[in-house]
Enzyme design. Sequence first.
Site, PDB file in Angstrom:
ATOM      1  N   LYS A 133     -15.692   4.249   1.532  1.00 43.04           N
ATOM      2  CA  LYS A 133     -16.866   4.302   2.418  1.00 43.04           C
ATOM      3  C   LYS A 133     -16.463   4.111   3.889  1.00 43.04           C
ATOM      4  O   LYS A 133     -17.045   4.722   4.770  1.00 43.04           O
ATOM      5  CB  LYS A 133     -17.922   3.278   1.994  1.00 43.04           C
ATOM      6  CG  LYS A 133     -17.729   1.880   2.524  1.00 43.04           C
ATOM      7  CD  LYS A 133     -18.962   1.015   2.313  1.00 43.04           C
ATOM      8  CE  LYS A 133     -18.674  -0.443   2.617  1.00 43.04           C
ATOM      9  NZ  LYS A 133     -18.400  -0.745   4.015  1.00 43.04           N
ATOM     10  N   PHE A 166       0.809  -1.234   0.000  1.00 45.77           N
ATOM     11  CA  PHE A 166       0.000   0.000   0.000  1.00 45.77           C
ATOM     12  C   PHE A 166       0.837   1.277   0.000  1.00 45.77           C
ATOM     13  O   PHE A 166       0.416   2.288   0.561  1.00 45.77           O
ATOM     14  CB  PHE A 166      -0.999  -0.007   1.178  1.00 45.77           C
ATOM     15  CG  PHE A 166      -2.065  -1.043   0.993  1.00 45.77           C
ATOM     16  CD1 PHE A 166      -3.278  -0.714   0.413  1.00 45.77           C
ATOM     17  CD2 PHE A 166      -1.837  -2.357   1.362  1.00 45.77           C
ATOM     18  CE1 PHE A 166      -4.244  -1.680   0.205  1.00 45.77           C
ATOM     19  CE2 PHE A 166      -2.801  -3.336   1.146  1.00 45.77           C
ATOM     20  CZ  PHE A 166      -4.005  -2.997   0.575  1.00 45.77           C
ATOM     21  N   ARG A 197     -16.899  -0.462  -8.214  1.00 48.26           N
ATOM     22  CA  ARG A 197     -17.429   0.487  -7.239  1.00 48.26           C
ATOM     23  C   ARG A 197     -16.357   1.532  -6.882  1.00 48.26           C
ATOM     24  O   ARG A 197     -15.263   1.183  -6.469  1.00 48.26           O
ATOM     25  CB  ARG A 197     -17.931  -0.251  -5.989  1.00 48.26           C
ATOM     26  CG  ARG A 197     -19.193  -1.048  -6.269  1.00 48.26           C
ATOM     27  CD  ARG A 197     -19.691  -1.797  -5.048  1.00 48.26           C
ATOM     28  NE  ARG A 197     -18.966  -3.018  -4.785  1.00 48.26           N
ATOM     29  CZ  ARG A 197     -19.302  -3.898  -3.842  1.00 48.26           C
ATOM     30  NH1 ARG A 197     -20.354  -3.682  -3.083  1.00 48.26           N
ATOM     31  NH2 ARG A 197     -18.600  -4.993  -3.661  1.00 48.26           N
ATOM     32  N   GLY A 230      -9.795   3.257  -4.514  1.00 49.30           N
ATOM     33  CA  GLY A 230     -11.219   3.235  -4.849  1.00 49.30           C
ATOM     34  C   GLY A 230     -11.801   1.975  -4.252  1.00 49.30           C
ATOM     35  O   GLY A 230     -11.345   1.506  -3.209  1.00 49.30           O
ATOM     36  N   LYS A 269      -9.180  -2.236  -9.091  1.00 47.29           N
ATOM     37  CA  LYS A 269      -7.830  -2.808  -8.993  1.00 47.29           C
ATOM     38  C   LYS A 269      -7.785  -4.094  -9.814  1.00 47.29           C
ATOM     39  O   LYS A 269      -8.851  -4.625 -10.184  1.00 47.29           O
ATOM     40  CB  LYS A 269      -7.441  -3.075  -7.538  1.00 47.29           C
ATOM     41  CG  LYS A 269      -8.217  -4.187  -6.869  1.00 47.29           C
ATOM     42  CD  LYS A 269      -7.592  -4.494  -5.526  1.00 47.29           C
ATOM     43  CE  LYS A 269      -8.362  -5.563  -4.797  1.00 47.29           C
ATOM     44  NZ  LYS A 269      -7.812  -5.896  -3.506  1.00 47.29           N
ATOM     45  N   CYS A 327     -14.692  -0.486  -0.341  1.00 44.96           N
ATOM     46  CA  CYS A 327     -14.400  -0.450   1.100  1.00 44.96           C
ATOM     47  C   CYS A 327     -13.696   0.817   1.579  1.00 44.96           C
ATOM     48  O   CYS A 327     -14.242   1.541   2.413  1.00 44.96           O
ATOM     49  CB  CYS A 327     -13.592  -1.673   1.493  1.00 44.96           C
ATOM     50  SG  CYS A 327     -14.553  -3.182   1.378  1.00 44.96           S
TER      51      CYS A 327
HETATM   52  P1  NAD Z   1     -22.221  -6.785  -1.842  1.00 47.46           P
HETATM   53  O1  NAD Z   1     -22.979  -5.561  -2.165  1.00 47.46           O
HETATM   54  O2  NAD Z   1     -21.353  -7.402  -2.875  1.00 47.46           O
HETATM   55  O3  NAD Z   1     -23.212  -7.928  -1.325  1.00 47.46           O
HETATM   56  C1  NAD Z   1     -24.227  -7.704  -0.409  1.00 47.46           C
HETATM   57  C2  NAD Z   1     -25.339  -8.734  -0.690  1.00 47.46           C
HETATM   58  O4  NAD Z   1     -26.300  -8.675   0.355  1.00 47.46           O
HETATM   59  C3  NAD Z   1     -26.098  -8.481  -1.993  1.00 47.46           C
HETATM   60  O5  NAD Z   1     -26.035  -9.631  -2.809  1.00 47.46           O
HETATM   61  C4  NAD Z   1     -27.533  -8.181  -1.531  1.00 47.46           C
HETATM   62  O6  NAD Z   1     -28.521  -8.640  -2.443  1.00 47.46           O
HETATM   63  C5  NAD Z   1     -27.570  -8.938  -0.210  1.00 47.46           C
HETATM   64  N1  NAD Z   1     -28.632  -8.553   0.719  1.00 47.46           N
HETATM   65  C6  NAD Z   1     -29.130  -7.326   1.006  1.00 47.46           C
HETATM   66  N2  NAD Z   1     -30.078  -7.409   1.948  1.00 47.46           N
HETATM   67  C7  NAD Z   1     -30.191  -8.716   2.289  1.00 47.46           C
HETATM   68  C8  NAD Z   1     -30.986  -9.439   3.229  1.00 47.46           C
HETATM   69  N3  NAD Z   1     -31.880  -8.838   4.015  1.00 47.46           N
HETATM   70  N4  NAD Z   1     -30.805 -10.770   3.320  1.00 47.46           N
HETATM   71  C9  NAD Z   1     -29.926 -11.412   2.530  1.00 47.46           C
HETATM   72  N5  NAD Z   1     -29.146 -10.782   1.618  1.00 47.46           N
HETATM   73  C10 NAD Z   1     -29.270  -9.453   1.506  1.00 47.46           C
HETATM   74  O7  NAD Z   1     -21.356  -6.413  -0.542  1.00 47.46           O
HETATM   75  P2  NAD Z   1     -19.894  -6.921  -0.159  1.00 47.46           P
HETATM   76  O8  NAD Z   1     -18.863  -6.219  -0.968  1.00 47.46           O
HETATM   77  O9  NAD Z   1     -19.882  -8.407  -0.081  1.00 47.46           O
HETATM   78  O10 NAD Z   1     -19.785  -6.328   1.320  1.00 47.46           O
HETATM   79  C11 NAD Z   1     -20.527  -6.874   2.396  1.00 47.46           C
HETATM   80  C12 NAD Z   1     -19.959  -6.320   3.680  1.00 47.46           C
HETATM   81  O11 NAD Z   1     -18.600  -6.773   3.851  1.00 47.46           O
HETATM   82  C13 NAD Z   1     -19.883  -4.794   3.725  1.00 47.46           C
HETATM   83  O12 NAD Z   1     -20.126  -4.359   5.037  1.00 47.46           O
HETATM   84  C14 NAD Z   1     -18.439  -4.494   3.333  1.00 47.46           C
HETATM   85  O13 NAD Z   1     -17.980  -3.278   3.846  1.00 47.46           O
HETATM   86  C15 NAD Z   1     -17.716  -5.664   3.990  1.00 47.46           C
HETATM   87  N6  NAD Z   1     -16.437  -6.018   3.374  1.00 47.46           N
HETATM   88  C16 NAD Z   1     -16.314  -6.029   2.008  1.00 47.46           C
HETATM   89  C17 NAD Z   1     -15.097  -6.414   1.449  1.00 47.46           C
HETATM   90  C18 NAD Z   1     -14.924  -6.412  -0.051  1.00 47.46           C
HETATM   91  O14 NAD Z   1     -13.781  -6.508  -0.502  1.00 47.46           O
HETATM   92  N7  NAD Z   1     -15.988  -6.336  -0.851  1.00 47.46           N
HETATM   93  C19 NAD Z   1     -14.023  -6.783   2.271  1.00 47.46           C
HETATM   94  C20 NAD Z   1     -14.205  -6.784   3.633  1.00 47.46           C
HETATM   95  C21 NAD Z   1     -15.421  -6.403   4.189  1.00 47.46           C
END
Ligand code: NAD
Length: 377
Positions: free
Chosen positions: A269, A255, A334, A263, A327, A266
């Site tokens: 936001k 990093f 996003r 971007g 990346k 994560c």
């Molecule tokens: P995402 O948007 O890819 O997936 C979220 C999913 O939740 C969607 O498929 C949506 O349809 C579903 N959903 C919404 N409401 C629901 C409900 N009531 N019941 C069941 N499913 C439901 O999100 P993501 O990137 O996987 O991130 C999820 C969490 O993990 C966030 O808090 C994010 O900050 C955290 N996180 C993400 C990453 C990453 O690299 N993407 C890494 C670490 C932590």
Amino acid sequence: MKISVFGAGYVGLVTGVCFADMGNETLCADIDENKVNQLTQGRSPIYEPGLEQLIQSNIKAGRLHFTTDLKRAVAESDVLILAVGTPPREDGSAELKYIFSVAETIGAFMLGYRAVVMKSTVPVGTCARVQAVIDSILKQRGAKLEYDMISNPEFLKEGTAIEDCLKPSRVVVGCHSERAQKLMKRLYDPLLRSGNPLHFMDLFSSEMTKYAANAMLATKISFMNELSRVCEKVGADIESVRQGIGSDPRIGNSFIYSGLGYGGSCFPKDVSALVHAAATLGEDMKILKAVEATNQFQRERFFNKIKQHFEGYLEGKKIALWGLSFKPGTDDIRDAPSMKIIDLLLNEGASVAAYDPEAMGNIKQVYNDKIKLTKTS
Ligand code: NAD
């Protein structure tokens, strides 16, 4: 173990698949019917190296299932993992409505002991609020059922998510009972054979650890980007400087690459959610505000360099972009810096041709025919 994961997005899907691969009976529940249909047929809705093969092999082995039936997901498993999105609200705070919606479902349909595991990134105090929601629904039902609230933030990186999930550098668990500790140890033991640590702590500290990690990494990136501007002015090479400092174990090589800024779904936001949460407590996070400002400025600065190159006149110029996802190794766009550059170019009347090995489909949905997606010219 019997596990239900709520949310089959980047985190929920990878988590569910990896726990299934470890031999657990895993049910991934999502409200998105299309996603669940696709997954049931063994097709991954996202590009993540190795993911689709693991989905297929675990479906075949009978350990991995998908459903839109949230009630079933609560009823069938002892371990309920929340991995729904926590996107940014307009004011920078984290949107928690998806979290509370799952909490309500759990409260309404749990029939016996459950471990409620928060894997989504949530502001400090959210687990306690989820407990309050579940408690109040159980009270309405007149049901005296035990459960443990557990915070277990996720540190996987898109592009290497499977590897990160199967061999985590560390696992952080916030909980308050011995039963929860034992359960989480059992769940993670197969993934920590190499001796990487499982850190037990209280719920608040665990929730904060995730924000601290992302904020620190974003800070490293913005620091290097700021430094690169000075390097340019004094005639130093930021790449040489990076190598020169990265080999210091106190700093490390990760990093510290200067570029178009961070971007993705994560860092932007999570940094703004932490700044916002601190502000509500009367704390002004000056460093992180500067990290955000530097990050935004970096994109505009790059665009201004292009504009300067063409003496301030971009109308009718054809500009090519290579790399559209935020990346390499993912199709996630996003908050991708590429989109800010594309927007600024289009705004000035330039035409844009762009290529990405994985993210063209997602970019197409945003820009349609406004830009040309092509492998050649
Ligand atoms: P995402 O948007 O890819 O997936 C979220 C999913 O939740 C969607 O498929 C949506 O349809 C579903 N959903 C919404 N409401 C629901 C409900 N009531 N019941 C069941 N499913 C439901 O999100 P993501 O990137 O996987 O991130 C999820 C969490 O993990 C966030 O808090 C994010 O900050 C955290 N996180 C993400 C990453 C990453 O690299 N993407 C890494 C670490 C932590």
